[in-house]
Design an enzyme around this catalytic site. Structure first.
Site, PDB file in Angstrom:
ATOM      1  N   CYS A 105     111.413 -24.206 -40.231  1.00  0.00           N
ATOM      2  CA  CYS A 105     111.719 -23.680 -41.564  1.00  0.00           C
ATOM      3  C   CYS A 105     112.177 -24.840 -42.455  1.00  0.00           C
ATOM      4  CB  CYS A 105     112.817 -22.619 -41.472  1.00  0.00           C
ATOM      5  SG  CYS A 105     113.455 -22.131 -43.079  1.00  0.00           S
ATOM      6  N   ASP A 136      86.131  -2.804 -63.347  1.00  0.00           N
ATOM      7  CA  ASP A 136      85.868  -3.640 -62.183  1.00  0.00           C
ATOM      8  C   ASP A 136      86.454  -2.970 -60.943  1.00  0.00           C
ATOM      9  OD1 ASP A 136      84.941  -5.759 -60.799  1.00  0.00           O
ATOM     10  OD2 ASP A 136      86.522  -7.157 -61.402  1.00  0.00           O
ATOM     11  N   SER A 188      72.301   0.801 -59.584  1.00  0.00           N
ATOM     12  CA  SER A 188      73.254  -0.169 -60.084  1.00  0.00           C
ATOM     13  C   SER A 188      72.692  -0.712 -61.402  1.00  0.00           C
ATOM     14  CB  SER A 188      73.395  -1.234 -59.019  1.00  0.00           C
ATOM     15  OG  SER A 188      74.114  -2.282 -59.520  1.00  0.00           O
ATOM     16  N   GLU A 245      84.089   4.956 -61.056  1.00  0.00           N
ATOM     17  CA  GLU A 245      84.639   3.777 -60.409  1.00  0.00           C
ATOM     18  C   GLU A 245      86.060   4.069 -59.940  1.00  0.00           C
ATOM     19  OE1 GLU A 245      82.053   1.860 -61.030  1.00  0.00           O
ATOM     20  OE2 GLU A 245      82.680  -0.120 -60.330  1.00  0.00           O
ATOM     21  N   LYS A 276      74.781   1.813 -73.115  1.00  0.00           N
ATOM     22  CA  LYS A 276      73.882   2.864 -72.633  1.00  0.00           C
ATOM     23  C   LYS A 276      73.171   3.512 -73.807  1.00  0.00           C
ATOM     24  CE  LYS A 276      77.306   3.923 -69.157  1.00  0.00           C
ATOM     25  NZ  LYS A 276      78.190   4.871 -68.519  1.00  0.00           N
ATOM     26  N   TYR A 296      82.093   8.108 -65.439  1.00  0.00           N
ATOM     27  CA  TYR A 296      81.275   7.790 -66.615  1.00  0.00           C
ATOM     28  C   TYR A 296      79.825   8.225 -66.476  1.00  0.00           C
ATOM     29  CZ  TYR A 296      80.628   3.959 -63.347  1.00  0.00           C
ATOM     30  OH  TYR A 296      80.405   3.245 -62.204  1.00  0.00           O
ATOM     31  N   LYS A 341      78.735  -8.951 -68.911  1.00  0.00           N
ATOM     32  CA  LYS A 341      79.992  -9.405 -68.300  1.00  0.00           C
ATOM     33  C   LYS A 341      80.609 -10.529 -69.114  1.00  0.00           C
ATOM     34  CE  LYS A 341      80.757  -9.532 -63.803  1.00  0.00           C
ATOM     35  NZ  LYS A 341      80.693  -9.509 -62.364  1.00  0.00           N
ATOM     36  N   TYR A 369     108.735  19.452 -60.966  1.00  0.00           N
ATOM     37  CA  TYR A 369     107.450  19.430 -60.247  1.00  0.00           C
ATOM     38  C   TYR A 369     107.707  19.563 -58.744  1.00  0.00           C
ATOM     39  CZ  TYR A 369     102.931  17.852 -58.502  1.00  0.00           C
ATOM     40  OH  TYR A 369     101.731  17.774 -57.843  1.00  0.00           O
ATOM     41  N   ASP A 370     108.673  18.776 -58.301  1.00  0.00           N
ATOM     42  CA  ASP A 370     109.065  18.790 -56.893  1.00  0.00           C
ATOM     43  C   ASP A 370     109.456  20.150 -56.378  1.00  0.00           C
ATOM     44  OD1 ASP A 370     108.965  16.184 -56.485  1.00  0.00           O
ATOM     45  OD2 ASP A 370     111.022  16.038 -55.752  1.00  0.00           O
ATOM     46  N   GLU A 384      80.826   1.259 -73.383  1.00  0.00           N
ATOM     47  CA  GLU A 384      82.046   1.617 -72.642  1.00  0.00           C
ATOM     48  C   GLU A 384      82.560   0.381 -71.914  1.00  0.00           C
ATOM     49  OE1 GLU A 384      80.591   4.420 -69.819  1.00  0.00           O
ATOM     50  OE2 GLU A 384      80.715   6.098 -71.201  1.00  0.00           O
ATOM     51  N   CYS A 430     116.224 -24.105 -43.177  1.00  0.00           N
ATOM     52  CA  CYS A 430     117.297 -24.125 -42.184  1.00  0.00           C
ATOM     53  C   CYS A 430     116.882 -24.884 -40.917  1.00  0.00           C
ATOM     54  CB  CYS A 430     117.733 -22.708 -41.828  1.00  0.00           C
ATOM     55  SG  CYS A 430     116.492 -21.796 -40.905  1.00  0.00           S
ATOM     56  N   LYS A 475      83.430  -1.876 -68.858  1.00  0.00           N
ATOM     57  CA  LYS A 475      82.895  -1.930 -67.495  1.00  0.00           C
ATOM     58  C   LYS A 475      84.090  -2.118 -66.571  1.00  0.00           C
ATOM     59  CE  LYS A 475      80.080  -5.116 -64.847  1.00  0.00           C
ATOM     60  NZ  LYS A 475      80.229  -4.472 -63.571  1.00  0.00           N
ATOM     61  N   CYS A 493     110.435 -17.410 -40.797  1.00  0.00           N
ATOM     62  CA  CYS A 493     111.684 -17.937 -40.287  1.00  0.00           C
ATOM     63  C   CYS A 493     112.500 -16.693 -39.930  1.00  0.00           C
ATOM     64  CB  CYS A 493     112.388 -18.747 -41.365  1.00  0.00           C
ATOM     65  SG  CYS A 493     114.112 -19.026 -40.982  1.00  0.00           S
ATOM     66  N   CYS A 533     119.431 -17.749 -42.558  1.00  0.00           N
ATOM     67  CA  CYS A 533     118.754 -18.860 -43.263  1.00  0.00           C
ATOM     68  C   CYS A 533     119.156 -18.811 -44.737  1.00  0.00           C
ATOM     69  CB  CYS A 533     117.246 -18.727 -43.127  1.00  0.00           C
ATOM     70  SG  CYS A 533     116.347 -19.921 -44.144  1.00  0.00           S
ATOM     71  N   ARG A 554      78.651   4.166 -52.836  1.00  0.00           N
ATOM     72  CA  ARG A 554      77.259   3.975 -53.204  1.00  0.00           C
ATOM     73  C   ARG A 554      76.413   3.607 -51.979  1.00  0.00           C
ATOM     74  NH1 ARG A 554      76.156   1.172 -58.405  1.00  0.00           N
ATOM     75  NH2 ARG A 554      77.613  -0.378 -57.642  1.00  0.00           N
TER      76      ARG A 554
HETATM   77  S1  IVH Z   1      76.911   3.188 -65.792  1.00  0.00           S
HETATM   78  C1  IVH Z   1      72.868   3.797 -62.939  1.00  0.00           C
HETATM   79  N1  IVH Z   1      79.259   2.710 -66.802  1.00  0.00           N
HETATM   80  O1  IVH Z   1      79.311  -1.555 -62.970  1.00  0.00           O
HETATM   81  C2  IVH Z   1      74.175   3.129 -62.977  1.00  0.00           C
HETATM   82  N2  IVH Z   1      78.691   1.623 -64.776  1.00  0.00           N
HETATM   83  O2  IVH Z   1      77.505  -3.819 -63.047  1.00  0.00           O
HETATM   84  C3  IVH Z   1      74.906   3.487 -64.223  1.00  0.00           C
HETATM   85  N3  IVH Z   1      80.492   0.236 -63.840  1.00  0.00           N
HETATM   86  O3  IVH Z   1      76.747  -0.141 -61.061  1.00  0.00           O
HETATM   87  C4  IVH Z   1      76.185   2.830 -64.274  1.00  0.00           C
HETATM   88  N4  IVH Z   1      81.947   0.635 -65.425  1.00  0.00           N
HETATM   89  O4  IVH Z   1      79.274   0.516 -60.554  1.00  0.00           O
HETATM   90  C5  IVH Z   1      78.408   2.431 -65.794  1.00  0.00           C
HETATM   91  N5  IVH Z   1      81.319   2.420 -67.815  1.00  0.00           N
HETATM   92  C6  IVH Z   1      80.486   2.162 -66.816  1.00  0.00           C
HETATM   93  C7  IVH Z   1      80.826   1.311 -65.748  1.00  0.00           C
HETATM   94  C8  IVH Z   1      79.898   1.058 -64.739  1.00  0.00           C
HETATM   95  C9  IVH Z   1      81.723   0.002 -64.288  1.00  0.00           C
HETATM   96  C10 IVH Z   1      79.930  -0.356 -62.617  1.00  0.00           C
HETATM   97  C11 IVH Z   1      78.912   0.485 -61.916  1.00  0.00           C
HETATM   98  C12 IVH Z   1      77.628  -0.275 -62.108  1.00  0.00           C
HETATM   99  C13 IVH Z   1      78.100  -1.667 -62.265  1.00  0.00           C
HETATM  100  C14 IVH Z   1      77.106  -2.503 -63.017  1.00  0.00           C
END
Ligand code: IVH
Length: 669
Positions: free
Chosen positions: A409, A118, A83, A175, A291, A227, A315, A37-38, A114, A412, A116, A427, A432, A137
């Site tokens: 320290c 973080d 959100s 995310e 969803k 997503y 959550k 690759y390099d 799906e 020492c 979520k 230190c 030390c 956002r």
């Molecule tokens: S769908 C209209 N899918 O978690 C917003 N959000 O607590 C649709 N997040 O605002 C969001 N994983 O920033 C969606 N698989 C996922 C997600 C996800 C993390 C975030 C997103 C959202 C927040 C909600």
């Protein structure tokens, strides 16, 4: 080569490099060794330098970051970035389902679940298939333009992969996150450099994206999962599943798992299954998002001021424990940084018993108002490292004591210092014993020079008796010095000397890692070994040369250059070399391995002929890649004795499993 030929070659190189970038960072199934690759990357870089008019903003060479910005420009989201409401209650999910059924009055639909992720929500705007803007956002309508920062994330394609004409506009949303491994590494580096550490991977990702200097972002281990979509022109999707499949086909990274469910009870079952996988993902997942799959229903369902009615976030409660903080001790690290450590009443949390936790630095203790004797709450940051997240103030008796950093320290006795702009106390005494002990421990550790018989207790003794003042001196120890009075410990002394002798012949990367250069962890050392044949070549390299290397950013590059400029380091290296320590890539590694196996491997259980590191090394030498968790993309799971849940997962996904014999056969060993 004339201009026309150069253009053709540049195009071909870009296409090839993009394909391998995708295989490496998105699909997790690399096909060529790093060195190859390099070579291609350097060829492209050379051509671009020779023909500057051929440089394009979306060339794979343009991901290393550019000049710092004064401030971020603002971006208006034409489709707002909404959100979701978060809930911790399953009853609320049932209520969510009832509400939807009522609005849709009998229309049939399915759900998709799906993980979520973080992280930090972002939007990527592709016009005619090219990434033109990346943003945060913000308040949902207007966000920051962080295109330069997002371009440094290798899993974000600068161009959509497609055979057909790309859509005129496609905004994808998702995310940005930091993997747990990346978070741990970056915090370790920051602690050693006396900088403030990040509380968790999400803060680390958010802090990184806020940087005005994209070169800094380029060396942060960030990744993305997409997503959803925003504005679109020239493309549409009937269902969420279809949308995700299309994102994937465009070369975008999508959630690692998802479930299509016929009903909410089925989705609740899937949510339990997802929870069980919580620790298997390489990133922090704090729940699930449910969803409605049929996108045609979204308009009917509508939205509240902040969130759409077609999705809900569930959550998981963070795993948390409460215990007593018995004392705060102070540790002196390898680079002299003083770190306060919480000594705790033992408590069980998320799979292990915890009795100590780093408190990072005094500022953090003050900010959280943590006092000795307090009842404190513990969580695992990045799911592994125990962290004190707060105090149960209600249980305070008034007898608790405020902690102050010692002015000397603790090891020492030298006066400690605090540099301007640093949160850490240090230190500065290079002699030390605490620093020296830590240094030797690092040097001799299993993951570094792997010196058998040289454990903590013995290192303490060698330093306390002034037999060793740096790692090179290990190589001039003799039997007499180690055998103790009347030669009582002759046998163990000889074993240690044998261990020290054997360490001279370790792999090159181990010696690089053992030096303890700031920012250079084991993985980076392995990367360096892939790119340089000898330490002399590394010592001769400049910042630009290091920065050509994928995964090696400007800070690490500078740190390497600084280290080898320092005459103390150069002397140490020379003495280690004179003692016979190997600082060269083995001939076998420079090509004698003929079997190139490629593909992606996961190791589980104990092998009899290799340590975990050796097995990984053998795979890497043959162009293979190692990942920590099993997915459909895993080519093989190598299972030793007492394999873990990874074996079950491999079986359930139909991933091929190799026992040690089959693995050896494949390696042709
Ligand atoms: S769908 C209209 N899918 O978690 C917003 N959000 O607590 C649709 N997040 O605002 C969001 N994983 O920033 C969606 N698989 C996922 C997600 C996800 C993390 C975030 C997103 C959202 C927040 C909600």
């Amino acid at each position: 080569m004339n201009q026309k030929e150069a253009q053709r070659r540049v195009n071909a190189l870009r296409e090839t490099l993009e394909r391998h970038n995708h295989l490496y960072y998105v699909a997790n199934t690399p096909e060529i060794p790093d060195r190859e690759y390099d070579r291609l990357y350097q060829e492209l870089e050379k051509l671009e330098a020779q023909y500057p008019e051929l440089v394009m903003p979306d060339s794979p060479t343009r991901r290393v970051g550019g000049a710092p910005l004064e401030e971020f420009r603002q971006v208006r989201h034409r489709v707002p970035m909404m959100s979701l409401a978060n809930t911790y209650s399953r009853e609320e999910l049932t209520a969510f389902d009832e509400r939807i059924r009522k609005i849709l009055s009998g229309a049939s639909f399915t759900y998709v679940l799906e993980p979520k992720i973080d992280g930090v929500a972002i939007s990527l705007r592709y016009e005619q298939g090219r990434l033109v803007c990346g943003s945060t956002r913000g308040d949902g309508r207007v966000g920051d333009n962080i295109t330069e920062n997002l371009r440094t994330i290798r899993s974000i394609p600068l161009r959509l992969r497609t055979e057909k004409a790309p859509p005129a506009v496609l905004e994808v949303r998702g995310e940005v996150f930091m993997t747990r491994e990346g978070f741990i590494a970056i915090n370790r580096e920051r602690e050693e450099a006396g900088q403030e550490t990040f509380a968790n991977p999400r803060n680390a990702a958010a802090g990184s994206l806020k940087q005005l200097d994209s070169r800094v972002v380029a060396r942060r281990p960030l990744d993305v999962i997409l997503y959803g979509v925003g504005e679109m022109d020239g493309i549409e999707f009937k269902t969420h599943c279809e949308l995700i499949a299309a994102l994937r086909a465009f070369g975008l990274k999508i959630p690692p798992r998802s479930w299509t469910c016929k009903s909410m009870p089925e989705a609740l079952g899937a949510l339990d299954e997802l929870k069980g996988m919580r620790h298997d993902f390489p990133f922090d997942m704090d729940g699930g998002v449910i969803k409605v799959n049929e996108r045609s229903l979204y308009d009917v369902l509508g939205a509240t001021a902040k969130s759409p009615r077609w999705a809900v976030a569930f959550k998981y409660e963070p795993e948390r424990a409460e215990t007593r903080l018995n004392a705060i001790t102070v540790q002196v690290g390898r680079t002299g940084v003083l770190t306060p450590v919480a000594e705790l009443e033992a408590v069980f949390l998320a799979g292990s018993t915890i009795n100590r936790a780093t408190l990072h630095n005094v500022d953090e203790i003050q900010r959280k108002d943590i006092r000795i004797g307090d009842r404190v709450y513990l969580e695992k940051a990045g799911d592994v490292i125990p962290a004190v997240v707060g105090v149960n103030i209600a249980t305070r008796t008034g007898k608790e004591r405020v902690f102050g950093m010692p002015s000397q320290c603790p090891v020492c006795g030298q006066e400690v210092t605090r540099q301007e702009g640093e949160v850490a106390y240090r230190c500065e005494n290079l002699q030390c014993p605490a620093q020296l002990k830590r240094w030797l421990r690092h040097f001799a550790a299993r993951g570094a020079m792997d010196i058998e018989g040289l454990g903590e207790a013995l290192i303490d003794k060698l330093v306390d008796q002034k037999l060793v003042a740096d790692p090179a001196e290990l190589y001039s120890l003799n039997l007499e010095q180690l055998s103790g009075p009347k030669g009582k410990k002759k046998k163990s002394a000889q074993n240690l000397l044998d261990g020290i002798e054997a360490s001279k012949h370790r792999d090159f990367w181990r010696a690089i890692f053992a030096l303890g250069i700031r920012q250079v962890g084991a993985k980076m050392a392995q990367t360096l070994e892939q790119h340089f044949e000898t330490l002399d070549q590394i010592m001769a390299a400049d910042v630009e040369r290091f920065q050509q290397i994928r995964d090696l950013g400007p800070v690490a590059a500078q740190s390497l250059v600084d280290y080898f400029k320092n005459s103390l380091s150069r002397t140490l290296v020379k003495r280690l070399k004179d003692a016979g320590v190997n600082f060269k890539r083995r001939p076998a590694e420079s090509g004698a391995v003929t079997t190139q196996i490629g593909k992606t491997y996961v190791l589980t259980g104990t092998l009899s002929k290799f340590t975990r590191e050796q097995a990984e090394q053998e795979i890497r030498r043959r162009g293979g890649n190692i990942t920590s968790s099993v997915s459909k993309k895993t080519s093989y799971v190598v299972a030793g004795v007492e394999p873990g849940s990874k074996l079950d997962k491999a079986r359930s996904l139909g991933v091929k499993v190799l026992d040690e014999a089959a693995f050896l056969k494949m390696l042709e060993m």
